[in-house]
Design an enzyme around this catalytic site. Sequence first.
Site, PDB file in Angstrom:
ATOM      1  N   LYS A  32       0.067   4.255  -0.360  1.00  0.00           N
ATOM      2  CA  LYS A  32      -0.381   5.564   0.471  1.00  0.00           C
ATOM      3  C   LYS A  32      -0.164   6.737  -0.658  1.00  0.00           C
ATOM      4  O   LYS A  32      -0.087   6.537  -1.803  1.00  0.00           O
ATOM      5  CB  LYS A  32      -0.179   5.711   1.677  1.00  0.00           C
ATOM      6  CG  LYS A  32      -0.214   4.405   2.433  1.00  0.00           C
ATOM      7  CD  LYS A  32      -0.110   4.534   4.063  1.00  0.00           C
ATOM      8  CE  LYS A  32      -0.233   3.027   4.526  1.00  0.00           C
ATOM      9  NZ  LYS A  32      -0.139   3.260   6.109  1.00  0.00           N
ATOM     10  N   GLU A  54      -4.982  -4.787  10.885  1.00  0.00           N
ATOM     11  CA  GLU A  54      -3.921  -3.587  10.853  1.00  0.00           C
ATOM     12  C   GLU A  54      -4.322  -2.873  12.278  1.00  0.00           C
ATOM     13  O   GLU A  54      -5.290  -1.875  12.254  1.00  0.00           O
ATOM     14  CB  GLU A  54      -4.146  -2.580   9.874  1.00  0.00           C
ATOM     15  CG  GLU A  54      -3.900  -3.310   8.258  1.00  0.00           C
ATOM     16  CD  GLU A  54      -3.260  -2.476   7.356  1.00  0.00           C
ATOM     17  OE1 GLU A  54      -2.242  -2.615   6.910  1.00  0.00           O
ATOM     18  OE2 GLU A  54      -3.762  -1.224   7.184  1.00  0.00           O
ATOM     19  N   SER A 102       3.602  -1.791  10.386  1.00  0.00           N
ATOM     20  CA  SER A 102       5.262  -1.785  10.709  1.00  0.00           C
ATOM     21  C   SER A 102       5.794  -3.262  10.155  1.00  0.00           C
ATOM     22  O   SER A 102       6.583  -3.806  10.995  1.00  0.00           O
ATOM     23  CB  SER A 102       5.550  -1.453  11.940  1.00  0.00           C
ATOM     24  OG  SER A 102       5.018  -0.021  12.146  1.00  0.00           O
ATOM     25  N   HIS A 115      -9.424   0.844   5.192  1.00  0.00           N
ATOM     26  CA  HIS A 115      -8.205   1.059   5.677  1.00  0.00           C
ATOM     27  C   HIS A 115      -8.453   2.176   6.951  1.00  0.00           C
ATOM     28  O   HIS A 115      -9.232   3.084   6.771  1.00  0.00           O
ATOM     29  CB  HIS A 115      -7.253   1.685   4.452  1.00  0.00           C
ATOM     30  CG  HIS A 115      -5.857   1.818   5.112  1.00  0.00           C
ATOM     31  ND1 HIS A 115      -5.240   2.797   6.006  1.00  0.00           N
ATOM     32  CD2 HIS A 115      -4.986   0.790   4.940  1.00  0.00           C
ATOM     33  CE1 HIS A 115      -4.057   2.416   6.206  1.00  0.00           C
ATOM     34  NE2 HIS A 115      -3.785   1.335   5.902  1.00  0.00           N
ATOM     35  N   ASN A 138       0.874  -1.134   0.067  1.00  0.00           N
ATOM     36  CA  ASN A 138       0.100  -0.057   0.036  1.00  0.00           C
ATOM     37  C   ASN A 138       0.952   1.210  -0.145  1.00  0.00           C
ATOM     38  O   ASN A 138       1.449   1.514   1.018  1.00  0.00           O
ATOM     39  CB  ASN A 138      -1.002   0.114   1.064  1.00  0.00           C
ATOM     40  CG  ASN A 138      -1.781   1.242   1.368  1.00  0.00           C
ATOM     41  OD1 ASN A 138      -1.778   2.048   0.296  1.00  0.00           O
ATOM     42  ND2 ASN A 138      -2.616   1.412   2.457  1.00  0.00           N
ATOM     43  N   GLY A 190       2.882   2.501  10.617  1.00  0.00           N
ATOM     44  CA  GLY A 190       3.626   3.534  10.527  1.00  0.00           C
ATOM     45  C   GLY A 190       4.546   4.142  11.878  1.00  0.00           C
ATOM     46  O   GLY A 190       4.987   5.088  11.770  1.00  0.00           O
ATOM     47  N   GLU A 202      -6.514   4.647   7.803  1.00  0.00           N
ATOM     48  CA  GLU A 202      -6.611   6.046   7.300  1.00  0.00           C
ATOM     49  C   GLU A 202      -7.681   6.556   7.133  1.00  0.00           C
ATOM     50  O   GLU A 202      -8.098   7.891   7.001  1.00  0.00           O
ATOM     51  CB  GLU A 202      -5.357   6.268   6.589  1.00  0.00           C
ATOM     52  CG  GLU A 202      -3.909   6.253   7.387  1.00  0.00           C
ATOM     53  CD  GLU A 202      -2.634   5.345   6.600  1.00  0.00           C
ATOM     54  OE1 GLU A 202      -2.927   5.302   5.305  1.00  0.00           O
ATOM     55  OE2 GLU A 202      -2.015   4.714   7.400  1.00  0.00           O
TER      56      GLU A 202
HETATM   57  P1  13P Z   1       3.254   0.608   7.809  1.00  0.00           P
HETATM   58  O1  13P Z   1       3.740  -0.760   7.061  1.00  0.00           O
HETATM   59  O2  13P Z   1       3.798   1.921   7.192  1.00  0.00           O
HETATM   60  O3  13P Z   1       3.171   0.501   9.283  1.00  0.00           O
HETATM   61  O4  13P Z   1       1.687   0.651   7.168  1.00  0.00           O
HETATM   62  C1  13P Z   1       0.625  -0.400   7.241  1.00  0.00           C
HETATM   63  C2  13P Z   1      -0.588  -0.066   6.373  1.00  0.00           C
HETATM   64  O5  13P Z   1      -1.430   0.799   6.791  1.00  0.00           O
HETATM   65  C3  13P Z   1      -0.571  -0.670   5.272  1.00  0.00           C
HETATM   66  O6  13P Z   1      -1.732  -0.556   4.803  1.00  0.00           O
END
Ligand code: 13P
Length: 255
Positions: A12, A170, A216, A98, A10, A176, A100
Amino acid sequence: MTRTPIIGGNWKMNTDRAAGLALAKAVAAGVSTGTKSEVAIYPPFPYLPLISEALCATGSQVILGAQDVYHAEKGAFTGEVSVAMLKDVGCRAVLTGHSERRHVLHEGDDLINMKTLAALNGGLICTLCVGETLHQREVNETDHINERQLRAGLRGVTAAHLDRLVIAYEPVWAIGTGKTATPADAQNAHSHIRAVLADLFGNDAAAKIRIQYGGSVTAANAAELMKQPEVDGALVGGASLKPDDFVAICKAAGG
Ligand code: 13P
Protein backbone atom coordinates in the site's frame (compact mmCIF):
# COMPACT_ATOMS: atom_id res chain seq x y z
CA MET A 1 -6.15 -30.34 -8.60
CA THR A 2 -3.03 -29.01 -6.90
CA ARG A 3 -2.55 -25.31 -7.39
CA THR A 4 0.76 -23.65 -6.49
CA PRO A 5 -0.06 -21.22 -3.69
CA ILE A 6 0.65 -17.55 -4.38
CA ILE A 7 1.36 -15.07 -1.61
CA GLY A 8 1.29 -11.35 -2.32
CA GLY A 9 2.64 -8.56 -0.16
CA ASN A 10 0.63 -5.40 -0.84
CA TRP A 11 2.67 -2.64 0.75
CA LYS A 12 0.00 0.00 0.00
CA MET A 13 1.25 3.58 0.60
CA ASN A 14 4.01 2.56 3.01
CA THR A 15 7.80 2.51 3.24
CA ASP A 16 10.31 4.94 1.84
CA ARG A 17 13.16 4.33 -0.57
CA ALA A 18 15.56 2.86 2.00
CA ALA A 19 12.95 0.90 3.95
CA GLY A 20 11.38 -0.45 0.77
CA LEU A 21 14.69 -1.64 -0.58
CA ALA A 22 15.59 -3.29 2.73
CA LEU A 23 12.18 -4.97 2.93
CA ALA A 24 12.42 -6.34 -0.61
CA LYS A 25 15.90 -7.68 0.02
CA ALA A 26 14.84 -9.30 3.30
CA VAL A 27 11.84 -10.96 1.63
CA ALA A 28 13.98 -12.21 -1.27
CA ALA A 29 16.54 -13.66 1.13
CA GLY A 30 13.87 -15.14 3.40
CA VAL A 31 11.94 -17.00 0.70
CA SER A 32 14.95 -18.20 -1.26
CA THR A 33 14.75 -21.53 0.59
CA GLY A 34 11.93 -23.46 2.18
CA THR A 35 8.90 -22.23 0.30
CA LYS A 36 7.17 -23.82 -2.62
CA SER A 37 4.72 -20.97 -3.05
CA GLU A 38 5.03 -18.18 -5.58
CA VAL A 39 5.75 -14.89 -3.85
CA ALA A 40 4.94 -11.43 -5.17
CA ILE A 41 5.50 -7.99 -3.67
CA TYR A 42 3.67 -4.80 -4.62
CA PRO A 43 5.70 -1.75 -3.54
CA PRO A 44 4.62 1.84 -4.24
CA PHE A 45 5.27 3.03 -7.82
CA PRO A 46 8.35 5.20 -7.16
CA TYR A 47 10.36 2.33 -5.71
CA LEU A 48 9.62 -0.24 -8.43
CA PRO A 49 12.76 0.33 -10.58
CA LEU A 50 15.08 0.27 -7.59
CA ILE A 51 13.52 -2.89 -6.18
CA SER A 52 13.45 -4.52 -9.60
CA GLU A 53 17.21 -4.01 -9.90
CA ALA A 54 17.79 -5.38 -6.41
CA LEU A 55 15.72 -8.51 -7.10
CA CYS A 56 17.49 -9.08 -10.43
CA ALA A 57 20.90 -8.63 -8.84
CA THR A 58 20.27 -11.53 -6.47
CA GLY A 59 18.52 -13.70 -9.10
CA SER A 60 15.44 -13.73 -6.86
CA GLN A 61 12.27 -15.52 -8.00
CA VAL A 62 10.14 -12.99 -6.13
CA ILE A 63 7.65 -11.48 -8.57
CA LEU A 64 7.57 -7.69 -8.66
CA GLY A 65 4.11 -6.21 -9.02
CA ALA A 66 2.37 -2.84 -9.00
CA GLN A 67 -0.65 -1.88 -6.93
CA ASP A 68 -2.52 -0.32 -9.83
CA VAL A 69 -2.33 0.37 -13.57
CA TYR A 70 -4.23 2.38 -16.16
CA HIS A 71 -5.69 0.68 -19.21
CA ALA A 72 -4.75 3.18 -21.93
CA GLU A 73 -1.47 2.66 -23.76
CA LYS A 74 -0.26 6.24 -23.45
CA GLY A 75 -1.38 9.83 -23.71
CA ALA A 76 -3.01 12.60 -21.72
CA PHE A 77 -3.84 10.73 -18.50
CA THR A 78 -2.23 12.82 -15.80
CA GLY A 79 -0.97 10.76 -12.92
CA GLU A 80 -1.56 7.38 -14.54
CA VAL A 81 0.86 4.54 -15.36
CA SER A 82 0.52 2.09 -18.28
CA VAL A 83 1.11 -1.65 -18.55
CA ALA A 84 4.12 -1.00 -20.80
CA MET A 85 5.64 1.34 -18.20
CA LEU A 86 5.26 -1.30 -15.50
CA LYS A 87 6.88 -3.93 -17.70
CA ASP A 88 9.63 -1.49 -18.63
CA VAL A 89 10.68 -1.26 -14.97
CA GLY A 90 10.53 -5.00 -14.37
CA CYS A 91 6.99 -5.61 -13.13
CA ARG A 92 5.40 -8.94 -13.92
CA ALA A 93 2.19 -8.52 -11.94
CA VAL A 94 -0.46 -6.02 -10.94
CA LEU A 95 -3.49 -5.73 -8.64
CA THR A 96 -6.87 -4.56 -9.93
CA GLY A 97 -10.08 -3.83 -8.07
CA HIS A 98 -8.51 -3.59 -4.64
CA SER A 99 -11.13 -2.52 -2.12
CA GLU A 100 -9.24 0.68 -1.35
CA ARG A 101 -9.39 1.57 -5.05
CA ARG A 102 -13.09 0.71 -5.12
CA HIS A 103 -14.09 2.44 -1.88
CA VAL A 104 -11.52 5.19 -1.30
CA LEU A 105 -10.74 6.10 -4.93
CA HIS A 106 -14.28 5.27 -6.15
CA GLU A 107 -13.29 2.98 -9.00
CA GLY A 108 -16.23 1.20 -10.56
CA ASP A 109 -16.56 -2.21 -12.14
CA ASP A 110 -16.17 -0.90 -15.70
CA LEU A 111 -12.84 0.81 -15.02
CA ILE A 112 -11.63 -2.23 -13.09
CA ASN A 113 -12.61 -4.42 -16.03
CA MET A 114 -10.65 -2.24 -18.48
CA LYS A 115 -7.60 -2.33 -16.24
CA THR A 116 -7.85 -6.09 -15.80
CA LEU A 117 -8.12 -6.67 -19.54
CA ALA A 118 -5.22 -4.34 -20.29
CA ALA A 119 -3.02 -6.08 -17.73
CA LEU A 120 -3.87 -9.56 -19.02
CA ASN A 121 -3.55 -8.53 -22.67
CA GLY A 122 -0.17 -7.02 -21.86
CA GLY A 123 1.10 -10.28 -20.37
CA LEU A 124 1.04 -9.32 -16.70
CA ILE A 125 -0.16 -11.60 -13.93
CA CYS A 126 -3.32 -9.83 -12.79
CA THR A 127 -4.89 -10.29 -9.38
CA LEU A 128 -8.50 -9.12 -9.49
CA CYS A 129 -9.69 -8.37 -5.95
CA VAL A 130 -13.31 -8.81 -4.91
CA GLY A 131 -15.11 -8.70 -1.60
CA GLU A 132 -18.10 -7.48 0.33
CA THR A 133 -18.47 -4.66 2.88
CA LEU A 134 -19.61 -5.30 6.44
CA HIS A 135 -23.12 -4.14 5.64
CA GLN A 136 -23.30 -6.40 2.59
CA ARG A 137 -22.13 -9.30 4.74
CA GLU A 138 -24.72 -8.56 7.41
CA VAL A 139 -27.52 -8.66 4.86
CA ASN A 140 -26.20 -11.94 3.49
CA GLU A 141 -24.94 -10.57 0.16
CA THR A 142 -21.38 -11.88 0.22
CA ASP A 143 -21.76 -14.35 -2.64
CA HIS A 144 -23.90 -11.98 -4.67
CA ILE A 145 -21.36 -9.15 -4.40
CA ASN A 146 -18.42 -11.39 -5.20
CA GLU A 147 -20.28 -12.76 -8.21
CA ARG A 148 -21.19 -9.30 -9.50
CA GLN A 149 -17.62 -8.04 -9.12
CA LEU A 150 -16.23 -11.15 -10.81
CA ARG A 151 -18.61 -11.14 -13.77
CA ALA A 152 -18.09 -7.41 -14.34
CA GLY A 153 -14.35 -7.44 -13.73
CA LEU A 154 -13.76 -10.42 -16.00
CA ARG A 155 -15.91 -9.32 -18.95
CA GLY A 156 -13.95 -10.05 -22.12
CA VAL A 157 -11.39 -12.27 -20.37
CA THR A 158 -10.77 -15.43 -22.41
CA ALA A 159 -9.14 -18.82 -21.98
CA ALA A 160 -5.89 -17.38 -23.33
CA HIS A 161 -5.62 -15.07 -20.31
CA LEU A 162 -6.35 -17.53 -17.57
CA ASP A 163 -2.88 -18.75 -16.70
CA ARG A 164 -2.10 -15.17 -15.63
CA LEU A 165 -5.33 -14.54 -13.74
CA VAL A 166 -5.46 -14.71 -9.94
CA ILE A 167 -8.50 -13.78 -7.84
CA ALA A 168 -8.18 -12.33 -4.35
CA TYR A 169 -11.16 -12.54 -2.01
CA GLU A 170 -10.74 -9.64 0.37
CA PRO A 171 -13.76 -8.97 2.57
CA VAL A 172 -13.65 -5.21 3.14
CA TRP A 173 -14.49 -5.56 6.85
CA ALA A 174 -11.41 -7.73 7.38
CA ILE A 175 -8.88 -5.39 5.74
CA GLY A 176 -6.60 -3.66 8.21
CA THR A 177 -9.05 -4.29 11.04
CA GLY A 178 -7.52 -7.31 12.71
CA LYS A 179 -10.78 -9.16 11.97
CA THR A 180 -10.16 -12.20 9.81
CA ALA A 181 -12.73 -14.32 8.04
CA THR A 182 -12.83 -17.73 9.68
CA PRO A 183 -11.25 -20.48 7.60
CA ALA A 184 -14.78 -21.79 6.99
CA ASP A 185 -16.00 -18.33 5.83
CA ALA A 186 -13.07 -18.08 3.44
CA GLN A 187 -13.62 -21.61 2.15
CA ASN A 188 -17.32 -20.92 1.52
CA ALA A 189 -16.71 -17.64 -0.29
CA HIS A 190 -13.91 -19.17 -2.37
CA SER A 191 -16.12 -22.12 -3.33
CA HIS A 192 -18.74 -19.76 -4.66
CA ILE A 193 -16.08 -17.74 -6.50
CA ARG A 194 -14.81 -20.91 -8.13
CA ALA A 195 -18.35 -21.86 -9.13
CA VAL A 196 -18.69 -18.48 -10.88
CA LEU A 197 -15.33 -19.02 -12.59
CA ALA A 198 -16.54 -22.46 -13.71
CA ASP A 199 -19.67 -20.91 -15.16
CA LEU A 200 -17.56 -18.36 -17.04
CA PHE A 201 -14.68 -20.54 -18.19
CA GLY A 202 -15.59 -24.20 -17.61
CA ASN A 203 -14.76 -26.55 -14.76
CA ASP A 204 -11.25 -27.52 -15.87
CA ALA A 205 -10.09 -23.96 -16.41
CA ALA A 206 -11.68 -22.77 -13.16
CA ALA A 207 -9.95 -25.53 -11.21
CA LYS A 208 -6.57 -24.08 -12.21
CA ILE A 209 -7.19 -20.44 -11.15
CA ARG A 210 -5.63 -19.47 -7.84
CA ILE A 211 -7.91 -17.72 -5.31
CA GLN A 212 -6.08 -15.83 -2.55
CA TYR A 213 -7.62 -14.79 0.73
CA GLY A 214 -6.81 -11.29 2.02
CA GLY A 215 -7.81 -9.45 5.17
CA SER A 216 -5.72 -9.35 8.36
CA VAL A 217 -3.65 -12.40 7.42
CA THR A 218 -0.85 -12.87 9.95
CA ALA A 219 1.89 -15.37 10.62
CA ALA A 220 -0.39 -16.77 13.32
CA ASN A 221 -3.52 -17.39 11.23
CA ALA A 222 -2.05 -18.09 7.77
CA ALA A 223 -1.55 -21.84 8.10
CA GLU A 224 -5.13 -22.47 9.23
CA LEU A 225 -6.57 -20.36 6.41
CA MET A 226 -4.41 -21.99 3.80
CA LYS A 227 -5.33 -25.49 4.90
CA GLN A 228 -8.72 -24.87 3.32
CA PRO A 229 -8.85 -26.64 -0.03
CA GLU A 230 -10.15 -23.59 -1.91
CA VAL A 231 -7.67 -21.11 -0.39
CA ASP A 232 -4.66 -20.92 -2.69
CA GLY A 233 -2.61 -18.31 -0.91
CA ALA A 234 -2.93 -14.91 0.64
CA LEU A 235 -2.83 -11.24 -0.24
CA VAL A 236 -1.23 -9.61 2.77
CA GLY A 237 -1.23 -5.95 3.76
CA GLY A 238 0.06 -4.99 7.20
CA ALA A 239 2.01 -8.17 7.85
CA SER A 240 3.80 -7.85 4.51
CA LEU A 241 5.69 -4.85 5.92
CA LYS A 242 7.36 -7.09 8.50
CA PRO A 243 9.77 -9.37 6.66
CA ASP A 244 9.86 -12.12 9.27
CA ASP A 245 6.07 -12.31 9.40
CA PHE A 246 5.68 -12.19 5.63
CA VAL A 247 8.29 -14.89 5.10
CA ALA A 248 6.55 -17.03 7.74
CA ILE A 249 3.25 -16.61 5.84
CA CYS A 250 4.95 -17.63 2.59
CA LYS A 251 6.35 -20.72 4.27
CA ALA A 252 3.00 -21.56 5.84
CA ALA A 253 1.52 -21.63 2.34
CA GLY A 254 4.19 -23.59 0.56
CA GLY A 255 5.47 -25.84 3.31
P1 13P B 1 -4.35 -6.29 5.75
O1 13P B 1 -3.56 -7.58 5.67
O2 13P B 1 -3.57 -5.15 6.35
O3 13P B 1 -5.68 -6.52 6.38
O4 13P B 1 -4.64 -5.85 4.24
C1 13P B 1 -5.16 -6.77 3.35
C2 13P B 1 -5.12 -6.20 1.99
O5 13P B 1 -5.82 -5.25 1.69
C3 13P B 1 -4.17 -6.78 1.04
O6 13P B 1 -4.39 -6.30 -0.25
